[in-house]
Motif scaffolding. Structure first.
Motif, PDB file in Angstrom:
ATOM      1  N   ILE A 258       1.126  -1.296   0.172  1.00 44.45           N
ATOM      2  CA  ILE A 258       0.269   0.090  -0.239  1.00 44.45           C
ATOM      3  C   ILE A 258       1.042   1.235   0.055  1.00 44.45           C
ATOM      4  O   ILE A 258       1.402   1.093   0.622  1.00 44.45           O
ATOM      5  CB  ILE A 258      -0.616  -0.062   1.570  1.00 44.45           C
ATOM      6  CG1 ILE A 258      -1.935  -1.692   1.503  1.00 44.45           C
ATOM      7  CG2 ILE A 258      -1.779   1.584   1.239  1.00 44.45           C
ATOM      8  CD1 ILE A 258      -2.791  -1.145   2.888  1.00 44.45           C
TER       9      ILE A 258
ATOM     10  N   ILE B 152       1.564   5.443   1.023  1.00 40.22           N
ATOM     11  CA  ILE B 152       0.194   6.014   1.961  1.00 40.22           C
ATOM     12  C   ILE B 152       0.952   6.967   1.653  1.00 40.22           C
ATOM     13  O   ILE B 152       2.499   7.884   1.981  1.00 40.22           O
ATOM     14  CB  ILE B 152       0.323   5.260   2.689  1.00 40.22           C
ATOM     15  CG1 ILE B 152      -0.135   4.047   3.273  1.00 40.22           C
ATOM     16  CG2 ILE B 152      -0.091   6.918   4.054  1.00 40.22           C
ATOM     17  CD1 ILE B 152      -0.056   3.642   4.979  1.00 40.22           C
TER      18      ILE B 152
ATOM     19  N   SER C 144      -5.419   5.170   7.950  1.00 44.80           N
ATOM     20  CA  SER C 144      -6.532   3.823   7.809  1.00 44.80           C
ATOM     21  C   SER C 144      -6.748   3.216   6.287  1.00 44.80           C
ATOM     22  O   SER C 144      -7.443   2.328   6.336  1.00 44.80           O
ATOM     23  CB  SER C 144      -7.681   5.031   7.398  1.00 44.80           C
ATOM     24  OG  SER C 144      -7.540   6.088   6.193  1.00 44.80           O
ATOM     25  N   ALA C 145      -5.910   3.088   5.238  1.00 45.85           N
ATOM     26  CA  ALA C 145      -5.362   2.389   4.282  1.00 45.85           C
ATOM     27  C   ALA C 145      -5.518   1.134   4.226  1.00 45.85           C
ATOM     28  O   ALA C 145      -5.219   0.066   3.889  1.00 45.85           O
ATOM     29  CB  ALA C 145      -5.043   3.317   3.000  1.00 45.85           C
TER      30      ALA C 145
END
Length: 265
Positions: A4, A6, A47-48
């Protein structure tokens, strides 16, 4: 394993050149120019990252905008923030930094991008042991300034981000951060003590390893919270922590162990 990205959503620089103001522009500045000190802050929305995963690796990527030459002796540092920052943050009114946790990096390089391993800090974010997902970047060397793209840079290629590698938690005993065993050393540290009634105590075990080849000290941490908030009796603590040291220790390396902590309530 999946990753991910960010991006930083906020950034700011403070300096004693403008002690009651700040710099909120397309670059952030870190260091000391011989007269004035510059510290910068970055904030990330974590929050991802799903709740049911552990962080196997997290790497901060900073894109340089100056000083493209090599000097691996100049140390810069990153520490997590304990407070939020805003456009009203100044050098005279800065957010609190958790200097117990300190990551070194060496950005004076000819490369256009600098990477910093933030696996430990991001793991604490995921476990809610650090509730603020901001970091401070600073340097105590004289006559060196490093500049990086900020969160509001119009060139999206220069915005800093964290690349987080995650894996699903298969069972409840699976740790939040995994490291390859062959490349590391495990240090066991026993903590014995007492927590006062009706209180919470934040604890950090720090193992410092001074490398024989470079003389640099690498710091490795384990954080814990001793919750005795609902009891009227003292809480006895006797726990053993496994601290992962990567890269592994070599002959001649010097190891020191420290314990830090403070009451929350």
């Amino acid at each position: 394993m999946s990753s991910i990205l960010i991006p930083a959503t906020k950034s700011l620089t403070v300096t004693n050149k403008f002690p009651n103001g700040n710099i909120n522009e397309d670059i952030i500045m870190v260091g000391i120019d011989g007269e004035y000190m510059y510290t910068s802050y970055l904030f990330f929305d974590s929050s991802a990252i799903p709740n049911n995963v552990y962080v196997s690796n997290a790497e901060l990527v900073l894109f340089k905008t100056n000083n493209f030459y090599n000097n691996s002796k100049i140390e810069f540092f990153i520490s997590p923030l304990s407070d939020y920052f805003s456009t009203y943050t100044t050098f005279n009114n800065p957010p609190r930094e958790n200097k117990i946790i300190k990551m070194k990096f060496y950005p004076i390089t000819s490369k256009v991008a600098v990477t910093v391993n933030l696996s430990y800090i991001v793991s604490l974010w995921v476990k809610n042991q650090l509730t603020n997902t901001g970091i401070a970047l600073y340097c105590r060397n004289q006559n060196v300034i490093a500049e990086f793209g900020s969160a509001i840079n119009e060139n999206s290629y220069l915005i800093p981000f964290i690349n987080v590698a995650i894996n699903p938690i298969i069972n409840k005993n699976q740790c939040c951060t995994r490291y390859p065993i062959d490349n590391g050393t495990t240090k066991q540290v026993q903590v014995i003590g007492t927590v006062a009634p009706a209180s919470k105590y934040d604890a950090i075990v720090n193992v410092g390893v001074t490398r024989s080849g470079s003389g640099h000290t690498d710091n490795y941490y384990v954080a814990d919270e001793y919750d005795n908030s609902t009891s009227g009796n003292p809480l006895h603590i006797d726990k053993t922590y496994n601290v992962a040291i990567i890269p592994k220790e070599n002959p001649g390396d010097v190891e020191t162990v420290n314990f830090y902590g403070s009451y929350k309530e």
